[in-house]
Design an enzyme around this catalytic site. Structure first.
Site, mmCIF file in Angstrom:
data_model
loop_
_atom_site.group_PDB
_atom_site.id
_atom_site.type_symbol
_atom_site.label_atom_id
_atom_site.label_comp_id
_atom_site.label_asym_id
_atom_site.label_seq_id
_atom_site.Cartn_x
_atom_site.Cartn_y
_atom_site.Cartn_z
ATOM 1 C CG ASP A 11 -2.068 0.949 1.114
ATOM 2 O OD1 ASP A 11 -2.305 1.471 0.004
ATOM 3 O OD2 ASP A 11 -2.739 1.197 2.127
ATOM 4 C CG ASN A 36 -7.372 -2.205 -6.138
ATOM 5 O OD1 ASN A 36 -6.434 -2.965 -5.925
ATOM 6 N ND2 ASN A 36 -7.655 -1.202 -5.312
HETATM 7 C C1 FPP Z 1 -1.737 0.161 -3.478
HETATM 8 O O1 FPP Z 1 -1.320 1.506 -3.457
HETATM 9 C C2 FPP Z 1 -1.147 -0.599 -4.585
HETATM 10 C C3 FPP Z 1 -1.842 -1.204 -5.599
HETATM 11 C C4 FPP Z 1 -3.305 -1.154 -5.660
HETATM 12 C C5 FPP Z 1 -1.163 -1.888 -6.716
HETATM 13 C C6 FPP Z 1 0.093 -2.654 -6.434
HETATM 14 C C7 FPP Z 1 0.752 -2.917 -7.720
HETATM 15 C C8 FPP Z 1 2.077 -2.848 -7.960
HETATM 16 C C9 FPP Z 1 3.097 -2.591 -6.906
HETATM 17 C C10 FPP Z 1 2.515 -3.032 -9.384
HETATM 18 C C11 FPP Z 1 3.402 -4.173 -9.665
HETATM 19 C C12 FPP Z 1 3.041 -5.443 -9.050
HETATM 20 C C13 FPP Z 1 3.437 -6.662 -9.496
HETATM 21 C C14 FPP Z 1 3.074 -7.855 -8.701
HETATM 22 C C15 FPP Z 1 4.195 -6.864 -10.741
HETATM 23 P P1 FPP Z 1 -2.431 2.633 -3.527
HETATM 24 O O2 FPP Z 1 -2.605 3.010 -4.956
HETATM 25 O O3 FPP Z 1 -3.644 2.188 -2.805
HETATM 26 O O4 FPP Z 1 -1.722 3.801 -2.756
HETATM 27 P P2 FPP Z 1 -2.416 4.921 -1.866
HETATM 28 O O5 FPP Z 1 -3.069 4.227 -0.717
HETATM 29 O O6 FPP Z 1 -1.253 5.779 -1.438
HETATM 30 O O7 FPP Z 1 -3.378 5.652 -2.748
#
Ligand code: FPP
Length: 254
Positions: A25, A73
């Site tokens: 996250d 998501n």
């Molecule tokens: C949460 O941060 C993250 C995600 C929803 C996506 C995770 C994906 C990756 C790290 C891309 C690559 C992954 C792989 C397995 C190749 P957020 O967007 O919720 O952050 P925030 O809470 O700060 O808004």
């Protein structure tokens, strides 16, 4: 010795968790702090995935599950969903050689059929091409949520009850566990969530029943090997009681 080797030497290899589950996250906030859009944060999250997978494999952890895309998501802006999917596919495909070189098997759990045919084909190709690897399973939770998984398991059991192969009083925890997405994978002993949020967010609801939870303020794109080591060192200091008393546990050992 570097700071990170110092930390690694504090880990007891005899008491490693077999399965570590991670909620990655903070990508959006990491990007915003730098004046970029959220997608920039996801792109930088890929390096953290690499480092984490490498560190886990080097330590001898058998399974890691990364929460890469939740059922919820899908409600994000269309451009972000599309960019994330593209990133996932490109990354997964680009890493096949590294996964094979390191004897790591890629797997996925979730409502995979809800993903686009192109993404699914690339994902299945990477899963197939790494299926012979035995050192560590890198499990991606994609279009996944814990409640979806439990509902899906119950649906499969309901069908068996209807056709008579299972009796209602045979439905117990063991049977439900056996109908989860990947029943061969042991429940995670340790769940890590980055970015200072203290929630489970519909992750592995069934399997986290007895897991140790570890929260860190680090935003996912900044997560490095040393941060995994810190989580494991913390885990190894804890006493896992599974509802028993400390005295019972000591007696069990003696
Ligand atoms: C949460 O941060 C993250 C995600 C929803 C996506 C995770 C994906 C990756 C790290 C891309 C690559 C992954 C792989 C397995 C190749 P957020 O967007 O919720 O952050 P925030 O809470 O700060 O808004």
């Amino acid at each position: 010795m570097t700071d990170h080797q110092d930390l690694r030497s504090l880990i007891n290899p005899e008491k490693l968790p077999q399965h570590v589950a991670i909620i990655m996250d903070g990508n959006g906030r990491w990007a915003k702090k730098r004046g970029h859009n959220r997608i920039f944060g996801h792109e930088h999250g890929v390096e953290a995935v690499r480092q984490t997978a490498e560190a886990a494999a080097e330590l001898g952890i058998r399974f890691i599950t990364l929460y890469a895309f939740s059922t919820e998501n899908w409600n994000r802006p269309k451009e972000e969903v599309e960019a994330l999917m593209r990133l996932l596919v490109m990354t997964i495909h680009g890493e096949i050689k590294t996964l094979n070189d390191n004897n790591i098997r890629l797997r996925a759990i979730g409502d995979l059929n809800s993903m686009s045919a192109e993404v699914l084909a690339q994902l299945n190709d990477a899963i197939e091409q790494t299926s012979h690897n035995t050192r560590m399973d890198l499990v991606l939770a994609l279009s996944y949520s814990g409640r979806w998984e439990i509902a899906d398991a119950l649906k499969k059991i309901a069908i068996q009850i209807r056709n008579g192969s299972v009796q209602p009083d045979e439905v117990d925890e063991k049977l439900i566990s056996a109908h989860m997405c990947a029943p061969d994978i042991p429940e995670p002993e340790l769940m890590i969530r980055t970015s200072g949020e203290y929630r489970i967010s519909n992750y592995y609801l069934w399997q986290l029943a007895y897991s140790e939870l570890y929260f860190t303020n680090i935003l996912w794109p900044d997560f490095r090997k040393k941060d995994l080591y810190k989580a494991i060192i913390d885990f190894q200091k804890r006493e896992r009681r599974f509802g028993q008393t400390s005295e019972q546990l000591t007696n069990d050992i003696e």
